[in-house]
Motif scaffolding. Structure first.
Motif, PDB file in Angstrom:
ATOM      1  N   UNK A 111       0.631  -1.359   0.024  1.00  0.00           N
ATOM      2  CA  UNK A 111       0.053   0.033   0.148  1.00  0.00           C
ATOM      3  C   UNK A 111       0.834   1.128  -0.005  1.00  0.00           C
ATOM      4  N   UNK A 112       2.012   1.418   0.826  1.00  0.00           N
ATOM      5  CA  UNK A 112       2.722   2.529   0.674  1.00  0.00           C
ATOM      6  C   UNK A 112       3.627   2.583  -0.296  1.00  0.00           C
ATOM      7  N   UNK A 113       3.948   1.563  -1.238  1.00  0.00           N
ATOM      8  CA  UNK A 113       4.431   1.643  -2.570  1.00  0.00           C
ATOM      9  C   UNK A 113       3.555   2.428  -3.553  1.00  0.00           C
ATOM     10  N   UNK A 114       2.037   1.846  -3.563  1.00  0.00           N
ATOM     11  CA  UNK A 114       1.167   2.368  -4.594  1.00  0.00           C
ATOM     12  C   UNK A 114       0.972   3.654  -4.300  1.00  0.00           C
ATOM     13  N   UNK A 115       0.888   4.056  -2.823  1.00  0.00           N
ATOM     14  CA  UNK A 115       0.622   5.522  -2.412  1.00  0.00           C
ATOM     15  C   UNK A 115       1.681   6.271  -3.098  1.00  0.00           C
ATOM     16  N   UNK A 116       2.946   5.863  -2.647  1.00  0.00           N
ATOM     17  CA  UNK A 116       4.151   6.913  -3.405  1.00  0.00           C
ATOM     18  C   UNK A 116       4.190   6.922  -4.827  1.00  0.00           C
ATOM     19  N   UNK A 117       3.474   5.935  -5.614  1.00  0.00           N
ATOM     20  CA  UNK A 117       3.676   6.151  -6.873  1.00  0.00           C
ATOM     21  C   UNK A 117       2.563   7.042  -7.633  1.00  0.00           C
ATOM     22  N   UNK A 118       1.757   7.225  -6.669  1.00  0.00           N
ATOM     23  CA  UNK A 118       0.338   8.339  -6.835  1.00  0.00           C
ATOM     24  C   UNK A 118       0.861   9.509  -6.497  1.00  0.00           C
ATOM     25  N   UNK A 119       1.931   9.673  -5.809  1.00  0.00           N
ATOM     26  CA  UNK A 119       2.379  11.099  -5.100  1.00  0.00           C
ATOM     27  C   UNK A 119       1.761  11.488  -3.653  1.00  0.00           C
ATOM     28  N   UNK A 120       1.037  10.305  -3.138  1.00  0.00           N
ATOM     29  CA  UNK A 120       0.514  10.379  -1.787  1.00  0.00           C
ATOM     30  C   UNK A 120       1.197   9.653  -0.854  1.00  0.00           C
ATOM     31  N   UNK A 121       0.597   9.569   0.380  1.00  0.00           N
ATOM     32  CA  UNK A 121       1.332   8.793   1.518  1.00  0.00           C
ATOM     33  C   UNK A 121       0.443   7.966   2.307  1.00  0.00           C
ATOM     34  N   UNK A 122       0.868   6.938   3.066  1.00  0.00           N
ATOM     35  CA  UNK A 122       0.085   6.061   3.940  1.00  0.00           C
ATOM     36  C   UNK A 122       0.761   6.157   5.330  1.00  0.00           C
ATOM     37  N   UNK A 123      -0.082   6.238   6.489  1.00  0.00           N
ATOM     38  CA  UNK A 123       0.839   6.152   7.681  1.00  0.00           C
ATOM     39  C   UNK A 123      -0.145   5.539   8.708  1.00  0.00           C
ATOM     40  N   UNK A 124       0.337   4.906   9.856  1.00  0.00           N
ATOM     41  CA  UNK A 124      -0.496   4.843  11.085  1.00  0.00           C
ATOM     42  C   UNK A 124      -1.034   6.092  11.555  1.00  0.00           C
ATOM     43  N   UNK A 125      -1.787   5.996  12.833  1.00  0.00           N
ATOM     44  CA  UNK A 125      -2.153   7.069  13.500  1.00  0.00           C
ATOM     45  C   UNK A 125      -1.533   7.416  14.720  1.00  0.00           C
ATOM     46  N   UNK A 126      -1.245   8.769  14.902  1.00  0.00           N
ATOM     47  CA  UNK A 126      -0.764   8.973  16.563  1.00  0.00           C
ATOM     48  C   UNK A 126      -2.383   8.537  17.248  1.00  0.00           C
ATOM     49  N   UNK A 127      -2.212   8.125  18.512  1.00  0.00           N
ATOM     50  CA  UNK A 127      -3.473   7.902  19.157  1.00  0.00           C
ATOM     51  C   UNK A 127      -3.583   6.331  19.292  1.00  0.00           C
ATOM     52  N   UNK A 176       0.650  15.771   9.473  1.00  0.00           N
ATOM     53  CA  UNK A 176       2.054  15.514   8.816  1.00  0.00           C
ATOM     54  C   UNK A 176       2.042  14.923   7.668  1.00  0.00           C
ATOM     55  N   UNK A 177       1.040  13.879   7.418  1.00  0.00           N
ATOM     56  CA  UNK A 177       1.032  13.178   6.208  1.00  0.00           C
ATOM     57  C   UNK A 177       0.361  13.943   4.987  1.00  0.00           C
ATOM     58  N   UNK A 178      -0.964  14.672   5.187  1.00  0.00           N
ATOM     59  CA  UNK A 178      -1.356  15.269   4.317  1.00  0.00           C
ATOM     60  C   UNK A 178      -0.953  16.753   4.090  1.00  0.00           C
ATOM     61  N   UNK A 179      -0.398  17.347   5.278  1.00  0.00           N
ATOM     62  CA  UNK A 179       0.106  18.733   5.028  1.00  0.00           C
ATOM     63  C   UNK A 179       1.589  18.859   4.866  1.00  0.00           C
ATOM     64  N   UNK A 180       2.193  18.102   5.458  1.00  0.00           N
ATOM     65  CA  UNK A 180       3.897  18.060   5.367  1.00  0.00           C
ATOM     66  C   UNK A 180       4.312  16.832   4.512  1.00  0.00           C
ATOM     67  N   UNK A 181       3.562  16.036   4.341  1.00  0.00           N
ATOM     68  CA  UNK A 181       4.048  14.633   3.605  1.00  0.00           C
ATOM     69  C   UNK A 181       5.075  14.079   4.241  1.00  0.00           C
ATOM     70  N   UNK A 182       4.676  13.685   5.306  1.00  0.00           N
ATOM     71  CA  UNK A 182       5.537  12.945   6.188  1.00  0.00           C
ATOM     72  C   UNK A 182       4.905  11.799   6.865  1.00  0.00           C
ATOM     73  N   UNK A 183       5.551  10.611   6.825  1.00  0.00           N
ATOM     74  CA  UNK A 183       4.945   9.373   7.353  1.00  0.00           C
ATOM     75  C   UNK A 183       5.997   8.613   8.037  1.00  0.00           C
ATOM     76  N   UNK A 184       5.713   8.117   9.455  1.00  0.00           N
ATOM     77  CA  UNK A 184       6.419   7.203  10.020  1.00  0.00           C
ATOM     78  C   UNK A 184       7.150   5.867   9.384  1.00  0.00           C
TER      79      UNK A 184
END
Length: 465
Positions: free
Chosen positions: A139-155, A355-363
């Motif tokens: 899922x992470x690789x597919x997201x990167x290929x589309x220019x988006x990201x995937x991440x777990x959640x704080x909380x 972090x993900x949608x605003x800064x493009x950062x994922x853990x």
């Protein structure tokens, strides 16, 4: 870190769509009403009405909620500033949201939703750990290929533990173990000898003799407690192993034993337990993952769902000073615990969105791979035709437990991931203690999660053992 400075460059509110109106989704949508840089006014659930109820529980007034059965209705309602309730992602996928918060808890549905969101160019926060444990790297690789990201959640513990481990590594700590407390504390009442956990009480007066180690080792005391508590309560939980599987794949840490050690411990004892065996602990090596069951009195603070690391005390003088200030250091002074004793579900998940949608950062790291699988193993005899339904709040399967094992590509006779097994029928009988393989399942070709994992096995080879 100053969070106001961190997010100062975000000039518009980030719109989210929540899939799953359960406890997490409701807490997330409710807290979003107070987050200036984020909105959560789209919710989908099994029915339009259920989605509307989730929005109402999150604080939206009935007049502000639109029950939408078509994409056209959803577009009109969203443009009018209303909260949108729907029963399918397809109904709302064209709305201008930035991030899908997948919180259904259903592994197959989560895979379908994540794939659809990625294809539409949306970021994905995977609250549904069950799907992530099977094919998160793909899922992470597919997201990167589309220019988006995937991440777990704080909380939730995986994100918090990944953060704690990588923070410790950045500071140069030698990390012996990382992990979490089990979801529910064991609360002991010495007056009547009862133990309460997850709303259930049991009489266990024998536990009083093992409250404190005294002259015994911490390990011996913990094992004696486990012998008593196991008479009434389980000491392994599939959700704990599932969450640690995500951490293993993100960090390269691994389980010391497939079912985890899972000792019963009080907070001051954790540094003694998650230490090398030659120092009186449980571990056969470093960079291990595990869980402990927190034993406490009713007036002591909870650790339910908290996360920790244990580190080697190279600088004994500094750790001696820290011990004097109340930090958890082992009896020997060789190891210490650093911990975060909370997770706040959807109440703190907004930082992950920003972090993900605003800064493009994922853990998740750039080299995110399937180091570990959450393997399915029968605990009772299971007949051919049995539907392996994942039930309840923790999405567990009756008669099936999980183990953390080194990842292997899917094959007919290889042990199958627990949440790939979930909600499918057995094609043949399984004996107690027998692993469940892909050949044991009547899974067909319609599973999006199976296809995703098969593609992952082809494109992202598992690391060498």
């Amino acid at each position: 870190m100053n969070y106001h400075s961190r997010y100062a460059g975000l000039t518009r509110r980030i719109e989210t769509c929540v899939a799953g109106g359960g406890a997490f989704g409701r807490s997330f949508a409710g807290q979003a009403r107070f987050v200036s840089r984020m909105a959560a006014r789209i919710v989908i659930d099994l029915t339009v009405e259920a989605a509307g109820e989730a929005l109402a529980a999150s604080g939206w007034a009935p007049a502000e909620i639109a029950l939408c059965h078509t994409a056209a209705e959803a577009r009109i309602a969203f443009a009018a500033g209303k909260a949108v309730a729907a029963d399918r992602l397809a109904t709302v996928i064209e709305l201008p949201f930035d991030c899908l918060v997948e919180a259904t808890g259903h592994p197959e549905a989560a895979a379908v939703h994540a794939l659809a969101a990625i294809e539409a160019g949306r970021h994905v926060l995977m609250v549904t750990k069950e799907a992530d444990s099977v094919a998160g790297p793909m899922l992470a690789r597919l997201a990167a290929a589309r220019g988006v990201g995937i991440a777990p959640v704080d909380g939730d513990q995986p994100s918090l533990l990944i953060d704690l481990i990588t923070w410790g590594e950045t500071l140069g700590f030698e990390i012996l173990a990382g992990g979490k407390s089990s979801e529910y504390d064991f609360v002991f009442d010495p007056a009547d000898g009862t133990v309460t956990s997850n709303g259930r009480a049991a009489s266990l007066p024998g536990l009083a003799a093992h409250w404190a180690p005294g002259v015994r080792t911490v390990l011996a005391t913990s094992q004696a407690r486990a012998d008593v508590i196991a008479r009434q309560f389980p000491l392994r939980a599939v959700p704990d192993l599932c969450e640690l599987t995500l951490v293993a794949n993100a960090t390269g840490f691994g389980a010391d034993t497939p079912a985890l050690h899972a000792p019963v411990a009080r907070i001051p004892e954790v540094a003694d337990l998650f230490a090398p065996r030659n120092a009186g602990g449980l571990l056969t090596g470093a960079r291990r993952l595990d869980v402990f069951h927190h034993l406490r009195l009713a007036d002591e603070a909870s650790f339910a769902g908290g996360v920790f690391i244990t580190v080697r005390c190279h600088d004994r003088e500094s750790w001696s000073i820290l011990a004097e200030k109340g930090h958890v250091v082992s009896r020997s002074g060789d190891t210490a615990m650093i911990y975060l004793p909370r997770h706040l579900l959807g109440l703190e998940a907004a930082t992950s969105v920003l972090d993900l949608a605003g800064l493009g950062q994922s853990p998740y790291p750039a080299g995110y791979r399937q180091h570990t699988d959450l393997a399915a193993v029968a605990t009772t005899a299971l007949a051919a035709g049995t539907l392996l339904t994942a039930r309840g709040h923790h999405h567990t399967i009756d008669g099936v437990t999980a183990q953390m094992r080194p990842a292997r590509p899917l094959a007919a006779n290889e042990i199958a991931p627990y949440y790939l097994v979930a909600n499918h029928r057995l094609s043949r009988a399984i004996a107690p203690g027998q692993p469940i393989t892909l050949a044991d399942l009547d899974i067909g070709d319609a599973s999006a999660l199976l296809a995703l994992r098969q593609r992952q096995d082809r494109e992202i080879p598992v690391p060498e053992a």
